[in-house]
Design a protein around this motif. Structure first.
Motif, mmCIF file in Angstrom:
data_model
loop_
_atom_site.group_PDB
_atom_site.id
_atom_site.type_symbol
_atom_site.label_atom_id
_atom_site.label_comp_id
_atom_site.label_asym_id
_atom_site.label_seq_id
_atom_site.Cartn_x
_atom_site.Cartn_y
_atom_site.Cartn_z
ATOM 1 N N ALA A 1 4.854 4.909 12.550
ATOM 2 C CA ALA A 1 5.274 4.869 13.955
ATOM 3 C C ALA A 1 5.322 3.430 14.456
ATOM 4 C CB ALA A 1 4.323 5.705 14.808
ATOM 5 N N GLU A 2 4.370 2.624 14.023
ATOM 6 C CA GLU A 2 4.324 1.222 14.448
ATOM 7 C C GLU A 2 5.534 0.454 13.936
ATOM 8 O OE1 GLU A 2 1.451 -2.748 13.971
ATOM 9 O OE2 GLU A 2 0.855 -0.832 13.083
ATOM 10 N N PRO B 1 0.797 -1.234 0.000
ATOM 11 C CA PRO B 1 0.000 0.000 0.000
ATOM 12 C C PRO B 1 0.827 1.280 0.000
ATOM 13 C CG PRO B 1 -0.041 -1.032 2.161
ATOM 14 C CD PRO B 1 0.629 -2.002 1.240
ATOM 15 N N SER B 2 2.118 1.178 0.306
ATOM 16 C CA SER B 2 2.961 2.369 0.325
ATOM 17 C C SER B 2 4.419 1.977 0.145
ATOM 18 C CB SER B 2 2.803 3.136 1.645
ATOM 19 O OG SER B 2 3.403 2.417 2.707
ATOM 20 N N LYS B 3 5.224 2.966 -0.201
ATOM 21 C CA LYS B 3 6.662 2.737 -0.347
ATOM 22 C C LYS B 3 7.285 2.398 1.002
ATOM 23 C CE LYS B 3 9.243 6.198 -1.562
ATOM 24 N NZ LYS B 3 9.969 7.277 -2.273
ATOM 25 N N GLY B 4 6.753 2.998 2.065
ATOM 26 C CA GLY B 4 7.246 2.703 3.411
ATOM 27 C C GLY B 4 7.061 1.240 3.785
ATOM 28 N N GLU B 5 5.981 0.638 3.308
ATOM 29 C CA GLU B 5 5.745 -0.791 3.572
ATOM 30 C C GLU B 5 6.834 -1.640 2.920
ATOM 31 O OE1 GLU B 5 3.342 -2.375 5.289
ATOM 32 O OE2 GLU B 5 2.085 -0.665 5.843
ATOM 33 N N ILE B 6 7.293 -1.228 1.754
ATOM 34 C CA ILE B 6 8.365 -1.959 1.081
ATOM 35 C C ILE B 6 9.661 -1.812 1.870
ATOM 36 C CG2 ILE B 6 9.716 -2.190 -1.032
ATOM 37 C CD1 ILE B 6 7.350 -1.011 -2.571
ATOM 38 N N LEU B 7 9.942 -0.597 2.326
ATOM 39 C CA LEU B 7 11.159 -0.381 3.112
ATOM 40 C C LEU B 7 11.135 -1.217 4.384
ATOM 41 C CD1 LEU B 7 13.827 1.159 3.451
ATOM 42 C CD2 LEU B 7 12.544 2.964 4.618
ATOM 43 N N VAL C 1 11.323 -1.810 14.547
ATOM 44 C CA VAL C 1 12.754 -1.737 14.212
ATOM 45 C C VAL C 1 13.570 -1.377 15.445
ATOM 46 C CG1 VAL C 1 14.511 -0.494 12.881
ATOM 47 C CG2 VAL C 1 12.365 -1.200 11.788
ATOM 48 N N ARG C 2 13.126 -0.365 16.185
ATOM 49 C CA ARG C 2 13.860 0.063 17.386
ATOM 50 C C ARG C 2 13.947 -1.060 18.411
ATOM 51 N NH1 ARG C 2 16.186 4.299 14.969
ATOM 52 N NH2 ARG C 2 14.771 6.032 14.568
ATOM 53 N N PRO D 1 19.086 6.966 9.025
ATOM 54 C CA PRO D 1 18.946 8.305 9.614
ATOM 55 C C PRO D 1 17.565 8.924 9.436
ATOM 56 C CG PRO D 1 21.021 8.112 8.427
ATOM 57 C CD PRO D 1 20.220 6.892 8.090
ATOM 58 N N TRP D 2 16.811 8.482 8.420
ATOM 59 C CA TRP D 2 15.485 9.055 8.130
ATOM 60 C C TRP D 2 14.360 8.071 8.452
ATOM 61 C CZ3 TRP D 2 19.609 8.889 4.673
ATOM 62 C CH2 TRP D 2 20.334 10.092 4.573
ATOM 63 N N LEU D 3 14.641 7.156 9.339
ATOM 64 C CA LEU D 3 13.690 6.097 9.641
ATOM 65 C C LEU D 3 12.339 6.643 10.091
ATOM 66 C CD1 LEU D 3 14.006 3.004 9.551
ATOM 67 C CD2 LEU D 3 14.350 3.045 12.019
ATOM 68 N N ASP D 4 12.356 7.638 10.975
ATOM 69 C CA ASP D 4 11.114 8.162 11.538
ATOM 70 C C ASP D 4 10.208 8.791 10.486
ATOM 71 O OD1 ASP D 4 11.710 7.389 14.143
ATOM 72 O OD2 ASP D 4 12.837 9.208 14.549
ATOM 73 N N SER D 5 10.791 9.319 9.424
ATOM 74 C CA SER D 5 9.971 9.933 8.378
ATOM 75 C C SER D 5 9.638 8.963 7.253
ATOM 76 C CB SER D 5 10.690 11.160 7.795
ATOM 77 O OG SER D 5 11.908 10.788 7.164
ATOM 78 N N SER D 6 10.309 7.834 7.224
ATOM 79 C CA SER D 6 10.106 6.873 6.132
ATOM 80 C C SER D 6 9.146 5.748 6.501
ATOM 81 C CB SER D 6 11.449 6.263 5.710
ATOM 82 O OG SER D 6 12.359 7.245 5.299
#
Length: 199
Positions: free
Chosen positions: A119-120, A51-57, A125-126, A111-116
């Motif tokens: 939150a879940e 559903p999003s590029k973030g899901e792929i990442l 990852v953290r 470095p850009w994890l929070d914006s990519s």
């Protein structure tokens, strides 16, 4: 979406191709259209898989974790702390050799994890990273307790060791298993022996 063999294979290929493109051009510079073109899919079909590029990442991050965990699971937990540390280092370098593009993207985009990521997914990852750092610190603490290691700040040492691995993708080093073993041997030598010339 019902998961069939064909769907699963396409998903795996999509994640692999995405890792390659993200590594080459960066996550933010790569559009869903770019990913679709690489897979010969239109954007509508691509969104059917993710559903999003973030899901792929996040799927790329998940693959790094699952590969690393599989390599760590092969380590004999009865080993002495120094032997276990060597095995952990080899597990990390083996992971890099197994999924090099995935590992490169992991550290490149960190470095850009929070914006990519959502939150879940960031929280997942953290937590995984916390578990890994804690595992290294436990090895150091066991080694100190057993008289194998000198007294050190285990948190700082764990972070330093992870930082050492995080920059490997930036150097023009081989990414096959032979190169992974060479990198592991070098790191192990520096860690245990330092760089002082033996007297």
């Amino acid at each position: 979406m019902a998961v069939t063999a064909s769907t699963a294979e396409k998903t795996v290929t999509l994640i692999r191709e995405s890792a390659s493109l993200f590594r080459r051009y960066g996550f933010h510079a790569t559009s869903m259209g770019d990913l679709g073109a690489a897979m010969n899919l239109n954007k509508g079909t691509l969104y059917h898989y993710f559903p999003s590029k973030g899901e792929i990442l996040f799927a790329i991050y998940a693959q790094v974790f699952s590969t690393l965990e599989a390599n760590v699971a092969r380590i004999d937990q009865q080993l002495r702390a120094d032997e276990k540390l060597v095995a952990y280092i080899r597990a990390i370098t083996k992971t890099r050799a197994t999924v090099p593009d995935f590992v490169a993207v992991y550290f490149q985009e960190h470095p850009w994890l929070d914006s990519s990521l959502s939150a879940e997914h960031c929280a997942v990852v953290r937590e995984k990273e916390k578990q890994w750092t804690t595992g290294l610190r436990t090895i150091f603490e066991d080694g100190m307790r057993d008289g194998l290691f000198r007294r050190v700040n285990t948190e700082v040492l764990a972070i330093q060791l992870i930082s050492m691995f995080s920059s490997l993708y930036q150097w023009h080093l081989g990414e096959d298993e032979v190169s992974a073993n060479l990198v592991a041997d070098t790191i192990i030598s520096y860690l245990f022996e330092g760089i002082n010339k033996p007297s």
